[in-house]
Design an enzyme around this catalytic site. Structure first.
Site, PDB file in Angstrom:
ATOM      1  N   ARG A 159       4.543  65.216   3.162  1.00 51.18           N
ATOM      2  CA  ARG A 159       3.915  66.014   4.228  1.00 51.18           C
ATOM      3  C   ARG A 159       3.494  67.396   3.719  1.00 51.18           C
ATOM      4  NH1 ARG A 159       4.355  61.609   5.271  1.00 51.18           N
ATOM      5  NH2 ARG A 159       5.100  60.582   7.160  1.00 51.18           N
ATOM      6  N   SER A 177       4.688  62.423  15.854  1.00 48.38           N
ATOM      7  CA  SER A 177       6.012  62.719  15.303  1.00 48.38           C
ATOM      8  C   SER A 177       6.121  64.220  15.051  1.00 48.38           C
ATOM      9  CB  SER A 177       6.227  61.945  14.000  1.00 48.38           C
ATOM     10  OG  SER A 177       6.177  60.558  14.232  1.00 48.38           O
ATOM     11  N   GLU A 184       6.656  69.039  11.736  1.00 47.42           N
ATOM     12  CA  GLU A 184       5.425  68.610  11.078  1.00 47.42           C
ATOM     13  C   GLU A 184       4.240  69.477  11.493  1.00 47.42           C
ATOM     14  OE1 GLU A 184       4.212  64.627  10.839  1.00 47.42           O
ATOM     15  OE2 GLU A 184       6.137  63.847  10.173  1.00 47.42           O
TER      16      GLU A 184
END
Length: 344
Positions: free
Chosen positions: A167, A244, A340
């Protein structure tokens, strides 16, 4: 006078999937790289703080943006090269990621199917190095095209230069995604002809088994991923969310071993470097946050990893819920959860 593709005092609520209230001093909807050049020399816009906006699906707006938001809407997708080993497929930064994935499959070019139904744009994919079900965008990445806003020069970055990690990418590491100093205009992916299905993740494997597919095609896998994601994730059009919300934490092997000894049902995935990835959703659920809310911001009742806006939430309320979840997971498991989305 502002260029015709620039709007002053623009409402950003419809442009972020959490539907958080915010306004931008200026919003530029960029459909061609040349328009970036116009912004760089405009007397009222050139010195403004910039932020690059894709689909708004990985963003928490904490207030108004006193600057220039670049909404990337550059279109186009095409096969640009082919060799014995792969197809090379290029897409404009503004293309819908999911639509692009499905288009490649329709052309007979497999490789991105595990990343189906991930919201956002093609230009945002390498910034976050999006991933799901055992695949990351960086695994199929070939190169990107971008504009240096300070010099006006176009440049390319290959896979190594992007410094992909979980990520993460060079665009995040150097803050380019926040200051708008370097803007992605197109991305090319390398899709291997020697395709192998990736079906090891339990939810995906179960869906394929339920469909009676022992040798699934890439399209079969895409359909299965879509079905799984639709069951687990709410549609932002009906229940605003950013997908998410937390990254799956990656911890040293001994830490994971200790946690699994204490919590034998903890889903965990060994990594090549000896570390172990843990399931953030499981940690959150076991900490009592599945379906629980703080005001209008809540963790989704069907998937604890998803933070939703039940109506009227602000960026501050989202941040407060995030902090509460992090604190409880940290206290119970000694694991730090990282968000995130980007906070702006």
């Amino acid at each position: 006078m502002l260029p015709p593709f620039v709007q002053a005092d623009a409402d950003l609520a419809p442009l972020n999937t959490l539907a958080l209230p915010a306004r931008a001093a200026f919003l530029a909807t960029v459909t061609h790289p040349d328009e970036l050049g116009q912004l760089a020399v405009h007397p009222d816009l050139a010195r403004r703080r910039r932020f690059v906006l894709g689909g708004g699906s990985n963003l928490v707006l904490t207030g108004d943006v006193d600057g220039l938001v670049l909404r990337m809407a550059i279109p186009g997708k095409a096969l640009v090269a082919e060799d014995d080993d792969a197809w090379y497929v290029r897409a404009g930064a503004g293309e819908s990621w999911h639509d692009f994935v499905r288009w490649t499959l329709a052309q007979g070019w497999p490789g991105l199917e595990n990343l189906s139904l991930i919201p956002g744009t093609v230009g945002s994919a390498p910034i976050q190095n999006i991933g799901a079900y055992g695949l990351e965008a960086g695994d199929r990445f070939y190169r990107l095209e971008a504009r240096d806003m300070a010099t006006g020069e176009d440049f390319t970055l290959d896979r190594e230069a992007c410094r992909f990690a979980y990520r993460d990418s060079r665009f995040k590491q150097e803050g380019w995604h926040l200051d708008g100093s370097h803007v992605i205009t197109a991305v090319t992916f390398r899709l291997p002809k020697a395709w192998q299905p990736l079906t090891r993740y339990a939810d995906l494997a179960k869906e394929l088994e339920a469909r009676g597919l022992t040798q699934p095609s890439a399209r079969d896998i895409s359909d299965a991923v879509i079905a799984v994601r639709q069951r687990k994730l709410p549609d932002p059009a009906t229940l605003p969310n950013a997908g998410s919300f937390f990254q799956n934490p990656v911890v040293p092997g001994p830490v994971a071993a200790s946690l699994v000894t204490t919590h034998p049902h903890l889903p965990h995935y060994p990594q090549p470097d000896g570390r172990v990835k843990l399931a953030a959703g499981w940690l959150i659920e076991q900490s009592g946050w599945k379906g629980r809310a703080l005001g209008p911001a809540a963790m989704y009742e069907k998937q604890a990893l998803v933070l939703v806006n039940r109506g009227g939430a602000t960026g501050a309320q989202v941040a407060a819920l995030m902090a509460a979840v992090q604190a409880d997971v940290g206290e119970k498991f000694g694991v730090e959860l990282m968000p995130e989305p980007i906070f702006l």
